[in-house]
Design a protein around this motif. Structure first.
Motif, PDB file in Angstrom:
ATOM      1  N   PHE A 171      17.996  60.230  35.535  1.00 23.59           N
ATOM      2  CA  PHE A 171      16.863  60.029  36.433  1.00 23.59           C
ATOM      3  C   PHE A 171      15.707  59.364  35.690  1.00 23.59           C
ATOM      4  CE2 PHE A 171      12.764  61.821  37.950  1.00 23.59           C
ATOM      5  CZ  PHE A 171      12.736  61.275  39.231  1.00 23.59           C
ATOM      6  N   LYS A 172      15.621  59.651  34.395  1.00 24.18           N
ATOM      7  CA  LYS A 172      14.595  59.049  33.547  1.00 24.18           C
ATOM      8  C   LYS A 172      15.249  57.988  32.662  1.00 24.18           C
ATOM      9  CE  LYS A 172      15.210  62.120  29.589  1.00 24.18           C
ATOM     10  NZ  LYS A 172      14.589  63.010  28.607  1.00 24.18           N
ATOM     11  N   LEU A 173      14.426  57.180  32.011  1.00 21.07           N
ATOM     12  CA  LEU A 173      14.901  56.236  31.014  1.00 21.07           C
ATOM     13  C   LEU A 173      14.150  56.485  29.715  1.00 21.07           C
ATOM     14  CD1 LEU A 173      15.044  53.012  33.213  1.00 21.07           C
ATOM     15  CD2 LEU A 173      17.007  54.295  32.329  1.00 21.07           C
ATOM     16  N   THR A 174      14.852  56.294  28.596  1.00 22.84           N
ATOM     17  CA  THR A 174      14.231  56.500  27.295  1.00 22.84           C
ATOM     18  C   THR A 174      15.093  55.826  26.231  1.00 22.84           C
ATOM     19  OG1 THR A 174      13.240  58.160  25.812  1.00 22.84           O
ATOM     20  CG2 THR A 174      15.344  58.736  26.875  1.00 22.84           C
ATOM     21  N   THR A 175      14.847  56.138  24.962  1.00 22.18           N
ATOM     22  CA  THR A 175      15.585  55.523  23.863  1.00 22.18           C
ATOM     23  C   THR A 175      17.095  55.635  24.078  1.00 22.18           C
ATOM     24  OG1 THR A 175      13.788  56.163  22.376  1.00 22.18           O
ATOM     25  CG2 THR A 175      15.872  55.508  21.357  1.00 22.18           C
ATOM     26  N   GLY A 176      17.800  54.531  23.911  1.00 19.11           N
ATOM     27  CA  GLY A 176      19.242  54.491  24.106  1.00 19.11           C
ATOM     28  C   GLY A 176      19.672  53.923  25.441  1.00 19.11           C
ATOM     29  N   ASN A 177      18.761  53.912  26.411  1.00 20.28           N
ATOM     30  CA  ASN A 177      19.099  53.379  27.733  1.00 20.28           C
ATOM     31  C   ASN A 177      18.940  51.861  27.778  1.00 20.28           C
ATOM     32  OD1 ASN A 177      17.661  56.305  29.120  1.00 20.28           O
ATOM     33  ND2 ASN A 177      19.814  55.772  29.256  1.00 20.28           N
ATOM     34  N   ASN A 209      26.389  52.027  22.639  1.00 19.89           N
ATOM     35  CA  ASN A 209      27.329  53.147  22.691  1.00 19.89           C
ATOM     36  C   ASN A 209      26.817  54.350  23.477  1.00 19.89           C
ATOM     37  OD1 ASN A 209      29.463  52.064  20.837  1.00 19.89           O
ATOM     38  ND2 ASN A 209      27.722  51.995  19.428  1.00 19.89           N
ATOM     39  N   HIS A 210      25.669  54.224  24.108  1.00 17.76           N
ATOM     40  CA  HIS A 210      25.086  55.358  24.837  1.00 17.76           C
ATOM     41  C   HIS A 210      25.976  55.808  25.986  1.00 17.76           C
ATOM     42  CE1 HIS A 210      21.869  57.982  26.235  1.00 17.76           C
ATOM     43  NE2 HIS A 210      22.021  57.490  27.444  1.00 17.76           N
ATOM     44  N   ARG A 211      26.525  54.840  26.721  1.00 16.16           N
ATOM     45  CA  ARG A 211      27.445  55.111  27.825  1.00 16.16           C
ATOM     46  C   ARG A 211      28.541  54.050  27.811  1.00 16.16           C
ATOM     47  NH1 ARG A 211      28.121  59.547  30.197  1.00 16.16           N
ATOM     48  NH2 ARG A 211      29.191  58.303  31.761  1.00 16.16           N
ATOM     49  N   PRO A 212      29.776  54.406  28.258  1.00 13.74           N
ATOM     50  CA  PRO A 212      30.830  53.388  28.350  1.00 13.74           C
ATOM     51  C   PRO A 212      30.413  52.206  29.219  1.00 13.74           C
ATOM     52  CG  PRO A 212      31.751  55.592  28.626  1.00 13.74           C
ATOM     53  CD  PRO A 212      30.267  55.747  28.622  1.00 13.74           C
ATOM     54  N   GLU A 213      29.608  52.478  30.262  1.00 11.43           N
ATOM     55  CA  GLU A 213      29.158  51.401  31.143  1.00 11.43           C
ATOM     56  C   GLU A 213      28.302  50.375  30.391  1.00 11.43           C
ATOM     57  OE1 GLU A 213      30.000  55.011  33.638  1.00 11.43           O
ATOM     58  OE2 GLU A 213      28.984  54.604  31.738  1.00 11.43           O
ATOM     59  N   PHE A 259      19.195  43.227  30.846  1.00 18.66           N
ATOM     60  CA  PHE A 259      18.002  42.492  30.437  1.00 18.66           C
ATOM     61  C   PHE A 259      17.567  42.912  29.034  1.00 18.66           C
ATOM     62  CE2 PHE A 259      16.908  41.811  35.083  1.00 18.66           C
ATOM     63  CZ  PHE A 259      17.021  40.430  35.029  1.00 18.66           C
ATOM     64  N   CYS A 260      17.427  44.227  28.848  1.00 20.08           N
ATOM     65  CA  CYS A 260      16.939  44.711  27.561  1.00 20.08           C
ATOM     66  C   CYS A 260      17.380  46.146  27.331  1.00 20.08           C
ATOM     67  CB  CYS A 260      15.419  44.596  27.473  1.00 20.08           C
ATOM     68  SG  CYS A 260      14.512  45.561  28.719  1.00 20.08           S
ATOM     69  N   SER A 261      17.257  46.549  26.085  1.00 20.42           N
ATOM     70  CA  SER A 261      17.600  47.909  25.666  1.00 20.42           C
ATOM     71  C   SER A 261      16.346  48.599  25.152  1.00 20.42           C
ATOM     72  CB  SER A 261      18.647  47.874  24.557  1.00 20.42           C
ATOM     73  OG  SER A 261      19.795  47.149  24.955  1.00 20.42           O
ATOM     74  N   ILE A 262      16.239  49.891  25.415  1.00 18.17           N
ATOM     75  CA  ILE A 262      15.101  50.670  24.925  1.00 18.17           C
ATOM     76  C   ILE A 262      15.466  51.212  23.549  1.00 18.17           C
ATOM     77  CG2 ILE A 262      13.510  52.567  25.386  1.00 18.17           C
ATOM     78  CD1 ILE A 262      14.371  52.373  28.359  1.00 18.17           C
ATOM     79  N   VAL A 263      14.932  50.612  22.510  1.00 18.12           N
ATOM     80  CA  VAL A 263      15.295  51.022  21.154  1.00 18.12           C
ATOM     81  C   VAL A 263      14.294  52.017  20.562  1.00 18.12           C
ATOM     82  CG1 VAL A 263      16.584  48.907  20.712  1.00 18.12           C
ATOM     83  CG2 VAL A 263      14.157  48.993  20.141  1.00 18.12           C
ATOM     84  N   ARG A 264      13.143  52.179  21.216  1.00 19.21           N
ATOM     85  CA  ARG A 264      12.179  53.197  20.786  1.00 19.21           C
ATOM     86  C   ARG A 264      11.348  53.623  21.977  1.00 19.21           C
ATOM     87  NH1 ARG A 264       7.331  52.583  16.176  1.00 19.21           N
ATOM     88  NH2 ARG A 264       6.250  54.534  16.714  1.00 19.21           N
ATOM     89  N   ASP A 265      11.175  54.917  22.140  1.00 16.70           N
ATOM     90  CA  ASP A 265      10.307  55.457  23.191  1.00 16.70           C
ATOM     91  C   ASP A 265       9.703  56.751  22.688  1.00 16.70           C
ATOM     92  OD1 ASP A 265       9.020  56.337  25.476  1.00 16.70           O
ATOM     93  OD2 ASP A 265      10.853  57.019  26.453  1.00 16.70           O
ATOM     94  N   ASP A 266       8.498  56.676  22.175  1.00 21.74           N
ATOM     95  CA  ASP A 266       7.830  57.870  21.640  1.00 21.74           C
ATOM     96  C   ASP A 266       7.566  58.907  22.725  1.00 21.74           C
ATOM     97  OD1 ASP A 266       7.860  56.586  19.216  1.00 21.74           O
ATOM     98  OD2 ASP A 266       5.709  56.092  19.205  1.00 21.74           O
ATOM     99  N   PRO A 300      19.969  41.813  14.635  1.00 21.60           N
ATOM    100  CA  PRO A 300      21.190  41.543  15.404  1.00 21.60           C
ATOM    101  C   PRO A 300      21.850  42.835  15.895  1.00 21.60           C
ATOM    102  CG  PRO A 300      21.160  40.294  13.344  1.00 21.60           C
ATOM    103  CD  PRO A 300      20.032  41.269  13.268  1.00 21.60           C
ATOM    104  N   LEU A 301      22.514  42.759  17.039  1.00 24.99           N
ATOM    105  CA  LEU A 301      23.229  43.907  17.593  1.00 24.99           C
ATOM    106  C   LEU A 301      24.389  44.267  16.673  1.00 24.99           C
ATOM    107  CD1 LEU A 301      23.414  45.717  20.204  1.00 24.99           C
ATOM    108  CD2 LEU A 301      25.179  44.114  20.976  1.00 24.99           C
ATOM    109  N   SER A 302      24.522  45.554  16.360  1.00 23.44           N
ATOM    110  CA  SER A 302      25.608  46.026  15.501  1.00 23.44           C
ATOM    111  C   SER A 302      26.592  46.861  16.307  1.00 23.44           C
ATOM    112  CB  SER A 302      25.048  46.865  14.350  1.00 23.44           C
ATOM    113  OG  SER A 302      24.364  48.009  14.855  1.00 23.44           O
ATOM    114  N   ALA A 303      27.772  47.055  15.763  1.00 23.36           N
ATOM    115  CA  ALA A 303      28.825  47.793  16.466  1.00 23.36           C
ATOM    116  C   ALA A 303      28.447  49.247  16.703  1.00 23.36           C
ATOM    117  CB  ALA A 303      30.129  47.709  15.682  1.00 23.36           C
ATOM    118  N   ASP A 304      27.571  49.799  15.853  1.00 28.88           N
ATOM    119  CA  ASP A 304      27.175  51.202  16.003  1.00 28.88           C
ATOM    120  C   ASP A 304      25.827  51.349  16.708  1.00 28.88           C
ATOM    121  OD1 ASP A 304      25.577  50.191  14.013  1.00 28.88           O
ATOM    122  OD2 ASP A 304      25.850  51.879  12.627  1.00 28.88           O
ATOM    123  N   ASP A 305      25.390  50.315  17.408  1.00 29.42           N
ATOM    124  CA  ASP A 305      24.097  50.354  18.095  1.00 29.42           C
ATOM    125  C   ASP A 305      24.058  51.495  19.108  1.00 29.42           C
ATOM    126  OD1 ASP A 305      21.517  48.726  18.793  1.00 29.42           O
ATOM    127  OD2 ASP A 305      22.461  49.181  20.715  1.00 29.42           O
TER     128      ASP A 305
END
Length: 243
Positions: free
Chosen positions: A63-69, A219-223, A79-86, A210-215
């Motif tokens: 329901f919310k979005l944060t780091t990893g989404n 890897n947050h969700r299979p989707e 469009f983009c990935s959330i890599v930091r959300d304090d 650059p995007l890495s395989a362990d990003d």
């Protein structure tokens, strides 16, 4: 995050836009605490493709979005990935206030009489900004509200979390495809503040790693892995996959 390409101070009650290239990060910082950034995303090569809130939430089971989404378009791309959300919680359902809502909560002011002390609203701010790209009312999709949190109380009512974002809190978005970013710093429509909240944010653009395989976002969700695959196909053949 690498050294910023540029940094801007965006006052409260303002609007702003930029085409962020793939492989770059946009970092936003709440300078005083209590900021709100209502944000939308579009594909600059095909403005019919824009941020899709339902898909972003349902495919990541949240329901919310944060780091990893990741933030999805209505064509299944990221469009983009959330890599930091304090703040650890980005509002996805609160929307923006219109002119009548702001007048009801904080009084009626207009630019003709009050100049820079007038009370801008999020809806009109977004309309002014998207108009620069030939877009209008029908192009305003459901937006994100960075630095704000809405939640359900014990009775199931939607509630606003006061004091959610603190001075210095930062949110970093890494862009996976070229993206038109549009936002306003007008207050959240559910903010109960007695005085109109006029909170500035700092925005900086930098080159992303650059995007890495362990990003963590990949890897947050299979989707998300499928979303990144859709991006790879699009970036390889943009003229074929854009429609």
């Amino acid at each position: 995050m690498s050294n910023p390409i540029f940094t801007d101070l965006i006052p409260g009650a303002s609007h702003w836009s930029l085409v962020v290239p793939a492989g770059h990060s946009l970092t936003l910082t709440d300078l005083e605490g209590g900021a709100n950034v209502s944000m939308l995303f579009y594909n600059p090569q095909n403005l019919l493709e824009r941020y899709n809130a339902p898909d972003s939430l349902k495919c990541q089971h949240t329901f919310k979005l944060t780091t990893g989404n990741c933030l999805y378009s209505d064509m299944g791309r990221i469009f983009c990935s959330i890599v930091r959300d304090d703040t650890q919680w980005i509002d996805t359902v609160g929307g923006v206030a219109n002119k009548s809502k702001v007048a009801e909560k904080w009084g009626a002011r207009d630019y003709q009489k009050d100049r820079n002390a007038w009370l801008q609203n999020g809806y009109d701010s977004l309309l002014v900004e998207v108009a620069k790209y030939g877009l209008g009312k029908r192009d305003l999709a459901a937006n994100l509200n960075l630095f704000s949190k809405t939640f359900t109380d014990d009775e199931g009512n939607l509630a606003f979390a006061e004091g959610h974002s603190k001075a210095g809190d930062t949110i970093e978005l890494r862009f996976e495809m070229d993206t038109l970013v549009v936002f306003t710093t007008c207050p959240h429509p559910m903010n109960p503040a007695v005085e109109y909240p006029n909170r500035p944010v700092e925005v900086s653009l930098s080159k992303a790693a650059p995007l890495s395989a362990d990003d963590s976002c990949l890897n947050h969700r299979p989707e998300n892995a499928r979303g990144f695959e859709n991006n790879q196909r699009y970036l390889a053949m943009p003229n074929v996959c854009s429609h």
